[in-house]
Design a protein around this motif. Structure first.
Motif, PDB file in Angstrom:
ATOM      1  N   LEU B 322       9.565   8.305   7.257  1.00  0.00           N
ATOM      2  CA  LEU B 322       8.702   9.494   7.152  1.00  0.00           C
ATOM      3  C   LEU B 322       8.440   9.895   5.703  1.00  0.00           C
ATOM      4  N   GLY B 323       9.496   9.960   4.886  1.00  0.00           N
ATOM      5  CA  GLY B 323       9.341  10.459   3.532  1.00  0.00           C
ATOM      6  C   GLY B 323       8.487   9.539   2.666  1.00  0.00           C
ATOM      7  N   ILE B 324       8.791   8.220   2.711  1.00  0.00           N
ATOM      8  CA  ILE B 324       8.043   7.288   1.862  1.00  0.00           C
ATOM      9  C   ILE B 324       6.596   7.192   2.330  1.00  0.00           C
ATOM     10  N   ASP B 325       6.405   7.249   3.653  1.00  0.00           N
ATOM     11  CA  ASP B 325       5.051   7.099   4.178  1.00  0.00           C
ATOM     12  C   ASP B 325       4.127   8.200   3.650  1.00  0.00           C
ATOM     13  N   VAL B 326       4.659   9.415   3.509  1.00  0.00           N
ATOM     14  CA  VAL B 326       3.827  10.507   3.010  1.00  0.00           C
ATOM     15  C   VAL B 326       3.318  10.155   1.609  1.00  0.00           C
ATOM     16  N   HIS B 327       4.172   9.520   0.826  1.00  0.00           N
ATOM     17  CA  HIS B 327       3.774   9.151  -0.537  1.00  0.00           C
ATOM     18  C   HIS B 327       2.716   8.047  -0.553  1.00  0.00           C
ATOM     19  N   VAL B 328       2.852   7.059   0.313  1.00  0.00           N
ATOM     20  CA  VAL B 328       1.961   5.893   0.204  1.00  0.00           C
ATOM     21  C   VAL B 328       0.872   5.832   1.278  1.00  0.00           C
ATOM     22  N   THR B 329       0.812   6.831   2.167  1.00  0.00           N
ATOM     23  CA  THR B 329      -0.243   6.832   3.191  1.00  0.00           C
ATOM     24  C   THR B 329      -1.622   6.684   2.550  1.00  0.00           C
ATOM     25  N   ASP B 330      -2.454   5.835   3.183  1.00  0.00           N
ATOM     26  CA  ASP B 330      -3.833   5.646   2.713  1.00  0.00           C
ATOM     27  C   ASP B 330      -3.916   5.188   1.262  1.00  0.00           C
ATOM     28  N   THR B 331      -2.898   4.454   0.815  1.00  0.00           N
ATOM     29  CA  THR B 331      -2.981   3.853  -0.521  1.00  0.00           C
ATOM     30  C   THR B 331      -3.048   2.336  -0.362  1.00  0.00           C
ATOM     31  N   TYR B 332      -3.178   1.659  -1.508  1.00  0.00           N
ATOM     32  CA  TYR B 332      -3.207   0.196  -1.487  1.00  0.00           C
ATOM     33  C   TYR B 332      -1.895  -0.401  -1.004  1.00  0.00           C
ATOM     34  N   PHE B 333      -0.820   0.394  -1.005  1.00  0.00           N
ATOM     35  CA  PHE B 333       0.452  -0.107  -0.477  1.00  0.00           C
ATOM     36  C   PHE B 333       0.268  -0.493   0.994  1.00  0.00           C
ATOM     37  N   VAL B 334      -0.424   0.368   1.736  1.00  0.00           N
ATOM     38  CA  VAL B 334      -0.682   0.084   3.150  1.00  0.00           C
ATOM     39  C   VAL B 334      -1.601  -1.130   3.280  1.00  0.00           C
ATOM     40  N   VAL B 335      -2.617  -1.178   2.413  1.00  0.00           N
ATOM     41  CA  VAL B 335      -3.552  -2.310   2.451  1.00  0.00           C
ATOM     42  C   VAL B 335      -2.787  -3.616   2.217  1.00  0.00           C
ATOM     43  N   ALA B 336      -1.917  -3.611   1.203  1.00  0.00           N
ATOM     44  CA  ALA B 336      -1.143  -4.816   0.908  1.00  0.00           C
ATOM     45  C   ALA B 336      -0.226  -5.164   2.075  1.00  0.00           C
ATOM     46  N   HIS B 337       0.446  -4.143   2.623  1.00  0.00           N
ATOM     47  CA  HIS B 337       1.364  -4.371   3.743  1.00  0.00           C
ATOM     48  C   HIS B 337       0.666  -5.060   4.911  1.00  0.00           C
ATOM     49  N   PHE B 338      -0.473  -4.504   5.341  1.00  0.00           N
ATOM     50  CA  PHE B 338      -1.044  -5.094   6.567  1.00  0.00           C
ATOM     51  C   PHE B 338      -1.750  -6.414   6.292  1.00  0.00           C
ATOM     52  N   HIS B 339      -2.176  -6.628   5.018  1.00  0.00           N
ATOM     53  CA  HIS B 339      -2.718  -7.954   4.727  1.00  0.00           C
ATOM     54  C   HIS B 339      -1.599  -9.008   4.699  1.00  0.00           C
ATOM     55  N   TYR B 340      -0.428  -8.618   4.258  1.00  0.00           N
ATOM     56  CA  TYR B 340       0.697  -9.562   4.300  1.00  0.00           C
ATOM     57  C   TYR B 340       1.007  -9.962   5.741  1.00  0.00           C
ATOM     58  N   ILE B 341       0.897  -8.995   6.668  1.00  0.00           N
ATOM     59  CA  ILE B 341       1.160  -9.321   8.075  1.00  0.00           C
ATOM     60  C   ILE B 341      -0.016 -10.080   8.685  1.00  0.00           C
ATOM     61  N   MET B 342      -1.211  -9.522   8.496  1.00  0.00           N
ATOM     62  CA  MET B 342      -2.351 -10.049   9.254  1.00  0.00           C
ATOM     63  C   MET B 342      -2.960 -11.284   8.604  1.00  0.00           C
ATOM     64  N   VAL B 343      -2.986 -11.357   7.274  1.00  0.00           N
ATOM     65  CA  VAL B 343      -3.510 -12.556   6.613  1.00  0.00           C
ATOM     66  C   VAL B 343      -2.347 -13.504   6.288  1.00  0.00           C
ATOM     67  N   GLY B 344      -1.349 -12.967   5.583  1.00  0.00           N
ATOM     68  CA  GLY B 344      -0.196 -13.800   5.232  1.00  0.00           C
ATOM     69  C   GLY B 344       0.504 -14.308   6.470  1.00  0.00           C
ATOM     70  N   GLY B 345       0.529 -13.504   7.533  1.00  0.00           N
ATOM     71  CA  GLY B 345       1.171 -13.923   8.770  1.00  0.00           C
ATOM     72  C   GLY B 345       0.201 -14.657   9.683  1.00  0.00           C
ATOM     73  N   ALA B 346      -0.753 -13.899  10.249  1.00  0.00           N
ATOM     74  CA  ALA B 346      -1.602 -14.458  11.306  1.00  0.00           C
ATOM     75  C   ALA B 346      -2.435 -15.644  10.818  1.00  0.00           C
ATOM     76  N   ILE B 347      -3.033 -15.539   9.625  1.00  0.00           N
ATOM     77  CA  ILE B 347      -3.908 -16.635   9.191  1.00  0.00           C
ATOM     78  C   ILE B 347      -3.097 -17.849   8.762  1.00  0.00           C
ATOM     79  N   MET B 348      -1.926 -17.615   8.145  1.00  0.00           N
ATOM     80  CA  MET B 348      -1.068 -18.765   7.830  1.00  0.00           C
ATOM     81  C   MET B 348      -0.674 -19.489   9.123  1.00  0.00           C
ATOM     82  N   GLY B 349      -0.357 -18.707  10.161  1.00  0.00           N
ATOM     83  CA  GLY B 349      -0.007 -19.305  11.451  1.00  0.00           C
ATOM     84  C   GLY B 349      -1.184 -20.070  12.038  1.00  0.00           C
ATOM     85  N   TYR B 350      -2.361 -19.461  11.935  1.00  0.00           N
ATOM     86  CA  TYR B 350      -3.569 -20.083  12.480  1.00  0.00           C
ATOM     87  C   TYR B 350      -3.843 -21.411  11.765  1.00  0.00           C
ATOM     88  N   LEU B 351      -3.792 -21.386  10.423  1.00  0.00           N
ATOM     89  CA  LEU B 351      -4.080 -22.606   9.672  1.00  0.00           C
ATOM     90  C   LEU B 351      -2.991 -23.658   9.904  1.00  0.00           C
TER      91      LEU B 351
END
Lengths: 99, 490
Positions: B322-351
């Motif tokens: 809860l505490g850290i999320d308030v600081h980084v909500t809607d920042t590039y931290f979130v963008v980086a996080h979900f790209h690591y999962i969705m691109v770094g994870g899903a696309i690496m798996g796909y390829l």
């Protein structure tokens, strides 16, 4: 797997019940029950849903697996409603605006 | 284009409105029309029946229908883009999407609505196929983990997607008929939208990542010549991720006036998802222990997946707090996080999966040297693109802005440079895959010496998959019996 088919009479009775419940919903809408209005409306809707599922969708005579699927769907709907209400029901408890 | 725009702090290329439409288009296309259908539709449809020894999916016509629906949904989305685009972000948050946006919200939402049915039908088809069409001897605990992962994914598709469909219909109702659902002025609640949206869209992340995890289980086992360590734990962890994934959506609402108590519950539950995810990562690494590891291209992608998914997953724990999320909500931290999962994870798996099964799908080998090079380029390019974004976000760079203070420029330039490298990494496989269709070496039925049923039929498989339905007598990944053994064809 045996296929159980209900009689036309059963289907007709269920149909009549559904029509009756629809009329009841409409009638209740004209009565001011205060906070119980949505409760009554949702109770009638649930009864109708059960009738359709059990008789028209044959869940009453289905395999355990099919029942599990139906129960699973209802459980997931319950999760959606319960956890959403966990927010709406506890807002304002802290006395801080917006919390 | 988005990354080029972000090269300079002042954003010379596009207006703010155009930038809004660009990142919305990027999100909508990538999430709803690429990441969600990619592995299930391309690899799942092809290999799920093969891997369980079936001739086809249970409902081939429904499968075709789901393809038509995806195309129709895609056409609506393309129409919306060509007609002027939509600027709400892929999240369609209310009241902006229902009251204020003057862009093509309904057309885009309709496209997603239709494509959603494609997803539901695919899930339904997979569930029925796995239940009813396994070959003799293919018990639940002999199924490849790719199939388990798709089973879990299908459960999410069937249980979650209808809620997204309903939510999009409610947006339509409010936008067109002014029925008060999300607009407080009409008696609605805007946060209700976020509840309904994320009830689907958080599990949707698992629709993207679970099939990739299934692919990785196959790759790790084949290229270390060992059965997956803790098979049943890995299998059940897929189901656990699918179920737990439905209980955590409120962590997207920590700063959206959601009740503090609900936030605590969602934060607490969010940490639980780390358990089955960690089970997978630890079991994959344990599988490698004393394995006969080889470094073919698919295995490079598997290693890439493990590293990137671990970073993406662990930063997810930051966001669940809860505490850290308030600081980084809607920042590039979130963008980086979900790209690591969705691109770094899903696309690496796909390829990884695409390279692994390419010989089976096409009957041709791809050029190994180029493929290894592109895997390396993608890994480096990806990290160069998205790692600086963690720092940017932590320093306070908000997402969805195309102008920024000049002190962020160095990190943005690094990120843009990384995106260029990444683009090269993605273009190389496109070229050599097309090249290999004609000029690639002819693939044998089992070029990797793998154990799965899909390798016991010619490459590419005949129309009916198998000439004779195989009888399964071993567990999945039983390399004790197949090393050195020539697997008969047909």
């Amino acid at each position: 797997m045996t296929q159980h088919i209900d009689s036309v009479k059963t289907y007709a009775l269920v149909f009549i019940a559904l029509v009756f419940l629809t009329l009841l919903t409409t009638a209740v809408a004209y009565v001011d029950l205060g906070p119980f209005s949505p409760v009554v409306a949702l109770a009638i809707a649930t009864a109708k849903m059960l009738l359709v599922a059990l008789f028209f969708m044959h869940v009453r005579h289905s395999t355990q697996l099919t029942r599990l699927v139906v129960t699973g769907g209802l459980l997931w709907l319950a999760i959606l409603i319960f956890l959403t209400l966990a927010d709406f029901g506890t807002r304002g408890w802290l006395g801080v605006p917006g919390r | 284009m988005i990354r080029i725009e972000l090269l300079t702090p002042n954003g010379h290329l596009f207006s703010s409105d155009t930038y809004n439409k660009l990142f919305t288009m990027h999100g909508v296309v990538m999430i709803f029309f690429f990441l969600i259908p990619s592995i299930p539709a391309v690899l799942g449809n092809f290999f799920l029946p093969l891997m369980i020894g079936a001739r086809d999916l249970a409902f081939p016509r429904i499968n075709l229908l789901s393809w038509y629906l995806l195309v129709i949904g895609g056409l609506f989305a393309i129409f919306a883009m060509l007609a002027g685009g939509v600027d709400t972000g892929w999240t369609f948050y209310t009241p902006y999407s229902t009251t204020y946006s003057n862009t093509w919200v309904i057309a885009t939402a309709l496209g997603i609505f239709v494509a959603g049915f494609s997803s539901i039908l695919t899930g339904l088809n997979f569930i029925v196929t796995i239940h009813r069409m396994r070959a003799p001897g293919m018990t639940w605990f002999r199924m490849p983990l790719f199939v388990w992962a798709h089973y879990a994914t299908s459960l999410i598709q069937v249980l979650g997607t209808p809620v997204l469909a309903v939510t999009l219909v409610l947006i339509f109702c409010e936008r067109v008929f002014h029925i008060g659902i999300f607009d407080p002025a009409l008696g609605g609640d805007p946060v209700l939208f976020q509840h309904l949206f994320w009830f689907y869209s958080h599990p949707a992340v698992y629709i993207m990542i679970l099939p990739a995890m299934g692919v990785i289980s196959e790759l790790i086992s084949v290229y270390s010549r060992k059965p997956i360590f803790g098979y049943s734990f890995v299998a059940f962890s897929s189901v656990a991720i699918a179920v737990l994934g439905f209980l955590v959506w409120g962590h997207h609402l920590f700063v959206s006036t959601q009740s503090f108590f609900a936030g605590m519950v969602f934060s607490f539950l969010s940490y639980f998802v780390a358990i089955p995810s960690a089970i997978k990562v630890f079991n994959w690494t344990a599988t490698l222990y004393k394995g006969s590891i080889s470094f073919e291209t698919p295995m490079l992608y598997a290693f890439g997946f493990i590293g990137l998914f671990t970073i993406g997953g662990l930063t997810g724990l930051f966001l669940a707090c809860l505490g850290i999320d308030v600081h980084v909500t809607d920042t590039y931290f979130v963008v980086a996080h979900f790209h690591y999962i969705m691109v770094g994870g899903a696309i690496m798996g796909y390829l990884g999966g695409l390279h692994y099964w390419w010989p089976k799908m096409t009957g041709r080998m791809y050029p190994e040297g180029w493929a290894k090079l592109s895997a390396l380029v993608i890994f480096l390019g990806f990290n160069l693109t998205f790692f600086p974004q963690f720092i940017l976000g932590y320093l306070g760079m908000p997402r969805r802005y195309h102008t920024y203070p000049s002190e962020f420029q160095v990190l943005h330039v690094l990120s843009t440079a990384g995106a260029s490298v990444l683009a090269v990494g993605y273009i190389i496989p496109v070229i050599y895959f097309i090249w290999s269709l004609r000029y690639g070496a002819v693939a044998s039925s089992n070029p990797w010496g793998a154990t799965g049923l899909e390798w016991r039929t010619p490459s590419p498989p005949p129309v009916q998959n198998f000439e004779k339905i195989p009888v399964v007598t071993h567990d999945a990944y039983d390399y004790s019996t197949t090393i050195g053994e020539v697997i008969e064809v047909g």
